[in-house]
Design a protein around this motif. Sequence first.
Motif, PDB file in Angstrom:
ATOM      1  N   PRO A   1       0.825  -1.210   0.000  1.00 34.92           N
ATOM      2  CA  PRO A   1       0.000   0.000   0.000  1.00 34.92           C
ATOM      3  C   PRO A   1       0.860   1.263   0.000  1.00 34.92           C
ATOM      4  O   PRO A   1       1.863   1.340   0.714  1.00 34.92           O
ATOM      5  CB  PRO A   1      -0.819  -0.126   1.292  1.00 34.92           C
ATOM      6  CG  PRO A   1       0.021  -0.980   2.186  1.00 34.92           C
ATOM      7  CD  PRO A   1       0.727  -1.936   1.282  1.00 34.92           C
ATOM      8  N   LEU A   2       0.477   2.216  -0.814  1.00 36.37           N
ATOM      9  CA  LEU A   2       1.254   3.440  -0.955  1.00 36.37           C
ATOM     10  C   LEU A   2       1.085   4.319   0.277  1.00 36.37           C
ATOM     11  O   LEU A   2      -0.001   4.420   0.845  1.00 36.37           O
ATOM     12  CB  LEU A   2       0.810   4.205  -2.200  1.00 36.37           C
ATOM     13  CG  LEU A   2       1.016   3.478  -3.530  1.00 36.37           C
ATOM     14  CD1 LEU A   2       0.488   4.325  -4.681  1.00 36.37           C
ATOM     15  CD2 LEU A   2       2.481   3.129  -3.742  1.00 36.37           C
ATOM     16  N   ARG A   3       2.175   4.959   0.656  1.00 37.13           N
ATOM     17  CA  ARG A   3       2.175   5.890   1.789  1.00 37.13           C
ATOM     18  C   ARG A   3       2.818   7.195   1.331  1.00 37.13           C
ATOM     19  O   ARG A   3       3.569   7.222   0.351  1.00 37.13           O
ATOM     20  CB  ARG A   3       2.944   5.308   2.969  1.00 37.13           C
ATOM     21  CG  ARG A   3       2.352   4.007   3.509  1.00 37.13           C
ATOM     22  CD  ARG A   3       3.202   3.459   4.648  1.00 37.13           C
ATOM     23  NE  ARG A   3       2.623   2.269   5.246  1.00 37.13           N
ATOM     24  CZ  ARG A   3       2.793   1.039   4.763  1.00 37.13           C
ATOM     25  NH1 ARG A   3       3.518   0.865   3.658  1.00 37.13           N
ATOM     26  NH2 ARG A   3       2.240  -0.001   5.353  1.00 37.13           N
ATOM     27  N   SER A   4       2.536   8.246   2.038  1.00 33.92           N
ATOM     28  CA  SER A   4       3.106   9.543   1.677  1.00 33.92           C
ATOM     29  C   SER A   4       4.617   9.544   1.858  1.00 33.92           C
ATOM     30  O   SER A   4       5.341  10.185   1.085  1.00 33.92           O
ATOM     31  CB  SER A   4       2.469  10.656   2.508  1.00 33.92           C
ATOM     32  OG  SER A   4       2.663  10.407   3.901  1.00 33.92           O
ATOM     33  N   SER A   5       5.103   8.829   2.867  1.00 38.27           N
ATOM     34  CA  SER A   5       6.546   8.760   3.093  1.00 38.27           C
ATOM     35  C   SER A   5       7.196   7.930   1.987  1.00 38.27           C
ATOM     36  O   SER A   5       6.680   6.888   1.586  1.00 38.27           O
ATOM     37  CB  SER A   5       6.837   8.125   4.452  1.00 38.27           C
ATOM     38  OG  SER A   5       6.333   6.807   4.510  1.00 38.27           O
ATOM     39  N   GLY A   6       8.290   8.413   1.487  1.00 37.47           N
ATOM     40  CA  GLY A   6       9.018   7.705   0.442  1.00 37.47           C
ATOM     41  C   GLY A   6       8.788   8.234  -0.950  1.00 37.47           C
ATOM     42  O   GLY A   6       9.602   7.982  -1.853  1.00 37.47           O
ATOM     43  N   VAL A   7       7.703   8.979  -1.154  1.00 37.88           N
ATOM     44  CA  VAL A   7       7.396   9.477  -2.490  1.00 37.88           C
ATOM     45  C   VAL A   7       8.437  10.509  -2.934  1.00 37.88           C
ATOM     46  O   VAL A   7       8.943  10.451  -4.057  1.00 37.88           O
ATOM     47  CB  VAL A   7       5.982  10.091  -2.542  1.00 37.88           C
ATOM     48  CG1 VAL A   7       5.727  10.743  -3.908  1.00 37.88           C
ATOM     49  CG2 VAL A   7       4.932   9.022  -2.270  1.00 37.88           C
ATOM     50  N   LEU A   8       8.763  11.436  -2.060  1.00 34.99           N
ATOM     51  CA  LEU A   8       9.736  12.480  -2.401  1.00 34.99           C
ATOM     52  C   LEU A   8      11.099  11.871  -2.704  1.00 34.99           C
ATOM     53  O   LEU A   8      11.737  12.221  -3.702  1.00 34.99           O
ATOM     54  CB  LEU A   8       9.845  13.485  -1.254  1.00 34.99           C
ATOM     55  CG  LEU A   8      10.907  14.580  -1.421  1.00 34.99           C
ATOM     56  CD1 LEU A   8      10.621  15.416  -2.661  1.00 34.99           C
ATOM     57  CD2 LEU A   8      10.952  15.463  -0.178  1.00 34.99           C
ATOM     58  N   ASN A   9      11.556  10.954  -1.835  1.00 33.02           N
ATOM     59  CA  ASN A   9      12.856  10.320  -2.053  1.00 33.02           C
ATOM     60  C   ASN A   9      12.882   9.554  -3.371  1.00 33.02           C
ATOM     61  O   ASN A   9      13.865   9.615  -4.126  1.00 33.02           O
ATOM     62  CB  ASN A   9      13.184   9.365  -0.906  1.00 33.02           C
ATOM     63  CG  ASN A   9      13.507  10.095   0.380  1.00 33.02           C
ATOM     64  OD1 ASN A   9      13.854  11.274   0.365  1.00 33.02           O
ATOM     65  ND2 ASN A   9      13.397   9.409   1.502  1.00 33.02           N
ATOM     66  N   THR A  10      11.812   8.826  -3.641  1.00 34.43           N
ATOM     67  CA  THR A  10      11.754   8.041  -4.874  1.00 34.43           C
ATOM     68  C   THR A  10      11.762   8.941  -6.099  1.00 34.43           C
ATOM     69  O   THR A  10      12.455   8.653  -7.091  1.00 34.43           O
ATOM     70  CB  THR A  10      10.497   7.155  -4.888  1.00 34.43           C
ATOM     71  OG1 THR A  10      10.544   6.254  -3.771  1.00 34.43           O
ATOM     72  CG2 THR A  10      10.404   6.350  -6.168  1.00 34.43           C
ATOM     73  N   LEU A  11      11.000  10.041  -6.049  1.00 37.40           N
ATOM     74  CA  LEU A  11      10.987  10.979  -7.164  1.00 37.40           C
ATOM     75  C   LEU A  11      12.381  11.555  -7.431  1.00 37.40           C
ATOM     76  O   LEU A  11      12.836  11.613  -8.574  1.00 37.40           O
ATOM     77  CB  LEU A  11      10.014  12.121  -6.887  1.00 37.40           C
ATOM     78  CG  LEU A  11       8.546  11.935  -7.267  1.00 37.40           C
ATOM     79  CD1 LEU A  11       7.761  13.189  -6.890  1.00 37.40           C
ATOM     80  CD2 LEU A  11       8.394  11.625  -8.736  1.00 37.40           C
TER      81      LEU A  11
END
Length: 210
Positions: free
Chosen positions: A108-118
């Motif tokens: 399940p997707l979470r808000s944490s990790g999106v910025l780092n991955t981008l």
Amino acid sequence: MDSSIRRLYEDLRTVRVVVVHPPGEDRDTLVEQLRRIGCQLSLVWPFPSVPPVEADVILFHVAQELQGNSAWCSTEADATLVALADYESPTTLKLLLNTHAHGVLTKPLRSSGVLNTLALARSARTFQMVQQNKIRKLEDTIKGRRQIEKAIRMLMEHEQMGESQAYEHMRSRATALRMTVAEVAGMVVDARETLEKLGLNDNGRGQPRA
């Protein structure tokens, strides 16, 4: 805030992001975080046969039951690709490897990790482009050298020139025509091969072969 981090945020705020994912909680979570980051966002569904155009980053759904996932590849898409995977399995892993995605987010997707991955995916895409350009230039260089060598052999055989004389002749013509030696060599090769296809002799006097 560190200047490099500030530039990162400024870059992400100008990025055109397309999310290819069915409606639901996972997409809502992702969209909320992308908007918080400040990305220019658009949504696409159902899954298109080709990657959306005019996108800097594409976050796309990867699932075993979804047709068309493996048709997307980072070497063919003009964008950073981030895969959104349902769960870890050999089949899903194969799909991910086929896309050569620059990054992956697991549900399940979470808000944490999106910025780092981008940020990491964008960096990987930039590195990939630099390496591809280097490879392309090396391939062009090798191709040019082979063309020059072939043209020199033709001039030596058909125009009775020495090796140095043949190269100097092409170099002087290249200077006069404002072309590269490789381009002139290509003209020599094309002209000679055209004469041969027309059945003309090899001595340059335009007489038909016996």
